[in-house]
Write a protein that holds these residues in place. Sequence first.
Motif, PDB file in Angstrom:
ATOM      1  N   MET A   2      -2.028   9.569   4.199  1.00 20.69           N
ATOM      2  CA  MET A   2      -0.564   9.574   4.190  1.00 20.69           C
ATOM      3  C   MET A   2       0.000   8.847   2.963  1.00 20.69           C
ATOM      4  SD  MET A   2       0.602  11.450   6.557  1.00 20.69           S
ATOM      5  CE  MET A   2       2.333  11.049   6.604  1.00 20.69           C
ATOM      6  N   ARG A   3      -0.816   8.013   2.341  1.00 24.57           N
ATOM      7  CA  ARG A   3      -0.358   7.327   1.125  1.00 24.57           C
ATOM      8  C   ARG A   3      -0.634   8.154  -0.123  1.00 24.57           C
ATOM      9  NH1 ARG A   3      -2.486   1.239   2.194  1.00 24.57           N
ATOM     10  NH2 ARG A   3      -2.209   1.063  -0.049  1.00 24.57           N
ATOM     11  N   PHE A   4      -1.291   9.285   0.058  1.00 21.50           N
ATOM     12  CA  PHE A   4      -1.625  10.110  -1.110  1.00 21.50           C
ATOM     13  C   PHE A   4      -1.153  11.558  -0.920  1.00 21.50           C
ATOM     14  CE2 PHE A   4      -4.438   6.520  -1.436  1.00 21.50           C
ATOM     15  CZ  PHE A   4      -4.449   6.250  -2.799  1.00 21.50           C
ATOM     16  N   THR A   5      -0.018  11.704  -0.271  1.00 21.42           N
ATOM     17  CA  THR A   5       0.454  13.073  -0.013  1.00 21.42           C
ATOM     18  C   THR A   5       0.804  13.801  -1.313  1.00 21.42           C
ATOM     19  OG1 THR A   5       2.617  12.124   0.457  1.00 21.42           O
ATOM     20  CG2 THR A   5       1.270  12.720   2.352  1.00 21.42           C
ATOM     21  N   ARG A   6       1.252  13.043  -2.297  1.00 23.28           N
ATOM     22  CA  ARG A   6       1.570  13.702  -3.572  1.00 23.28           C
ATOM     23  C   ARG A   6       0.291  14.206  -4.249  1.00 23.28           C
ATOM     24  NH1 ARG A   6       2.486  11.213  -8.822  1.00 23.28           N
ATOM     25  NH2 ARG A   6       2.917  12.951 -10.193  1.00 23.28           N
TER      26      ARG A   6
ATOM     27  N   GLN B  67       2.760  20.909   5.893  1.00 20.94           N
ATOM     28  CA  GLN B  67       3.338  21.705   6.985  1.00 20.94           C
ATOM     29  C   GLN B  67       2.252  22.590   7.617  1.00 20.94           C
ATOM     30  OE1 GLN B  67       6.796  23.505   4.977  1.00 20.94           O
ATOM     31  NE2 GLN B  67       8.098  22.333   6.354  1.00 20.94           N
TER      32      GLN B  67
ATOM     33  N   THR C 248       0.651   9.226  12.784  1.00 19.32           N
ATOM     34  CA  THR C 248       0.942  10.200  11.726  1.00 19.32           C
ATOM     35  C   THR C 248       1.190  11.551  12.378  1.00 19.32           C
ATOM     36  OG1 THR C 248      -1.164  11.293  11.254  1.00 19.32           O
ATOM     37  CG2 THR C 248      -0.905   9.056  10.404  1.00 19.32           C
TER      38      THR C 248
ATOM     39  N   LEU D 123       8.214  11.547  -2.102  1.00 19.59           N
ATOM     40  CA  LEU D 123       7.968  12.214  -3.383  1.00 19.59           C
ATOM     41  C   LEU D 123       7.586  13.679  -3.191  1.00 19.59           C
ATOM     42  CD1 LEU D 123       7.919   9.345  -4.653  1.00 19.59           C
ATOM     43  CD2 LEU D 123       6.122  10.185  -6.136  1.00 19.59           C
ATOM     44  N   VAL D 124       6.900  13.934  -2.088  1.00 18.93           N
ATOM     45  CA  VAL D 124       6.379  15.282  -1.866  1.00 18.93           C
ATOM     46  C   VAL D 124       7.491  16.250  -1.503  1.00 18.93           C
ATOM     47  CG1 VAL D 124       4.820  16.627  -0.415  1.00 18.93           C
ATOM     48  CG2 VAL D 124       4.161  14.363  -1.156  1.00 18.93           C
TER      49      VAL D 124
ATOM     50  N   LYS E 152      -0.558  17.376  -2.615  1.00 23.57           N
ATOM     51  CA  LYS E 152       0.316  18.441  -3.096  1.00 23.57           C
ATOM     52  C   LYS E 152      -0.160  18.941  -4.466  1.00 23.57           C
ATOM     53  CE  LYS E 152       5.155  19.251  -4.345  1.00 23.57           C
ATOM     54  NZ  LYS E 152       6.457  18.615  -4.572  1.00 23.57           N
TER      55      LYS E 152
ATOM     56  N   HIS F 279       5.250   0.708   5.404  1.00 25.51           N
ATOM     57  CA  HIS F 279       4.525   1.895   5.839  1.00 25.51           C
ATOM     58  C   HIS F 279       5.499   2.850   6.503  1.00 25.51           C
ATOM     59  CE1 HIS F 279       0.381   0.806   5.068  1.00 25.51           C
ATOM     60  NE2 HIS F 279       0.668  -0.413   5.461  1.00 25.51           N
TER      61      HIS F 279
ATOM     62  N   ALA G  89       5.318   5.582  -5.370  1.00 28.15           N
ATOM     63  CA  ALA G  89       4.484   6.784  -5.563  1.00 28.15           C
ATOM     64  C   ALA G  89       3.721   7.152  -4.297  1.00 28.15           C
ATOM     65  CB  ALA G  89       3.507   6.563  -6.708  1.00 28.15           C
ATOM     66  N   GLU G  90       3.551   6.193  -3.394  1.00 25.68           N
ATOM     67  CA  GLU G  90       2.809   6.480  -2.162  1.00 25.68           C
ATOM     68  C   GLU G  90       3.710   7.000  -1.043  1.00 25.68           C
ATOM     69  OE1 GLU G  90       0.594   3.035  -1.053  1.00 25.68           O
ATOM     70  OE2 GLU G  90      -0.635   3.079  -2.855  1.00 25.68           O
TER      71      GLU G  90
ATOM     72  N   TRP H 140      11.602  20.784   2.349  1.00 24.78           N
ATOM     73  CA  TRP H 140      11.367  21.254   3.721  1.00 24.78           C
ATOM     74  C   TRP H 140      12.690  21.578   4.430  1.00 24.78           C
ATOM     75  CZ3 TRP H 140       7.041  17.922   6.497  1.00 24.78           C
ATOM     76  CH2 TRP H 140       5.860  18.011   5.757  1.00 24.78           C
TER      77      TRP H 140
ATOM     78  N   ASN I 100      10.794  15.667  -2.162  1.00 27.99           N
ATOM     79  CA  ASN I 100      11.936  15.612  -3.079  1.00 27.99           C
ATOM     80  C   ASN I 100      12.006  16.939  -3.850  1.00 27.99           C
ATOM     81  OD1 ASN I 100      13.995  13.698  -4.306  1.00 27.99           O
ATOM     82  ND2 ASN I 100      12.981  14.481  -6.140  1.00 27.99           N
TER      83      ASN I 100
ATOM     84  N   THR J 295       5.941   9.492   1.132  1.00 29.28           N
ATOM     85  CA  THR J 295       5.989  10.939   1.370  1.00 29.28           C
ATOM     86  C   THR J 295       7.271  11.541   0.801  1.00 29.28           C
ATOM     87  OG1 THR J 295       6.940  10.484   3.537  1.00 29.28           O
ATOM     88  CG2 THR J 295       4.579  10.888   3.465  1.00 29.28           C
TER      89      THR J 295
END
Lengths: 134, 378
Positions: A114-118, A97, B114, B354-355, A121, B155, B349-350, B201, B357, B352
């Motif tokens: 974007m595939r590694f946002t976790r 954000q 994005t 997950l982030v 975090k 994607h 796992a890739e 969010w 949740n 978003t």
Amino acid sequence: MAKFPSAEWLEQYMGKLNSNPNYEDAARKWEGSMTFVVQKDPALDKDAYLYLDLYHGKCRGSKFSLSLDDLPPAQYKYMGPFTNWKRLINKEIDPIQGILTGKFKLEGSMMTIMRFTRAAKEMVATTTQVQTEF
Amino acid sequence: MWFFRAPTIVYGEDALSYLSTLPIRKALIVTDRHLLTTEIPEKVRQALPKGAESLLLGDVGEEPDLEEMTRHLDQIRGFEPDWILGLGGGSSIDTAKILFVLYERPDLTVYDTTPLQPLGLRRKSRLLAIPTTSGTGSECTWAAVLSERQEKRKHELASPEIIPDYAILDPEMVVGLPPEQTRNTAVDAITHAIEGYVSTWRNPFSDALSEKALELIFGNLLSVLKEPGDRSSRGAVHIGASMAGLSFSNSQIGLAHALGHALGARYKTPHGKAVGIFLPLVIDFNSTVCKDRFDRLNLLVPSTVRGTSLGASIRSLFRAMGQDASVATLGVKKDEYFDGMEELVSMAAESTGLVTNPRDSGSSELRELLTKAYSGEV
């Protein structure tokens, strides 16, 4: 306590990152170096740079500098003013954000990140594990 | 600081006629093969302003990949549309979004879509969506899903700039939706509303939209399934689905979508069916951190199917709808599923999802949920 930004803080951060199983899990396929750019603002008089060599869930090396020229080129740069970094580390700003609201900027392959946002975090979550003073 | 973003929404009986008031000179209409066999594309053409030219591309397939989405790009560039209309379900509207990006910015790749960077769209055209299903929410969202056949991956593309300028919600467009698509897309909408409501969010806007979306969908869905021609109930579910889309577009998806995208990409499971298999499991999983929120939503479930928890109620509702509750019921063989488990974990796992949740989850939690999903065990 380690002052942010500094070489001491970066060293402690690297140690915490390498002992964070959540980061290791989230970044197990990540390949790419990252430089945190802490931009000067009324609360910090010089830009500071924290380089991280990140590979498959581990941080293989790091370097702190007040000059970007002293550091190896990084595939990604995450940039923001010092005061926003302080808020990020204090969990007052979400790292993604933060980009969307213009408080931080990101340079690098957006498709990959974007595939590694976790993983991103978890990298930010790890900053809160360092005893930090500002 | 955060945002609330939405298109202009034109809704209700005869909403399609609003098209005639827009300054459209050249309309590209992107739709799917199934819709081409109906009167709907022609109705849309007829609703355009007098004198407007149109180019109808009607070969969007289910869960399209980049090649399918962009095969007519040269023709589109030659036509020079000033409006791009996505007409159909999520696949058609998402294809229209991708074409919008690539038509506007030939220098970009689709993967540049994005939210992390400005795209600078709307120099040549504007984007409008007319959903013919009630579930995807794509007509109101910043998201587009792109399938990657070889990698068996989906994607998740997103940008505030691909939110359509207009969404036209006309119940006439959904009154003929077949029962299975009605069920699957409604399940998708329910999942959007619930995941948006507990996302990290979440915000007052997404909260309000999720609650109202569920009130409309829960209150009308079973009637729609009994009487598919009931325009009033159809209209309510249609609006509810868009509200659910607005909710999650402004707050984000969660684990059910992360897992559903992985399952859908690997086994070509329809999206709504895939996320619906995971939804009750994910509600149970997340309940340890947001039970109060789920309890509030549970009060919106019709008393005829309401259980003691939201997870139980959703299971009960899905049973009443005849919705699949496990991967096994999809016909996926057990050995094949468990042999491919690590790929599913890796793909999920890739996401978003997950982030945002509400409960943190890593590979072990994903594996556990995927394991439970095979039999749908509680």
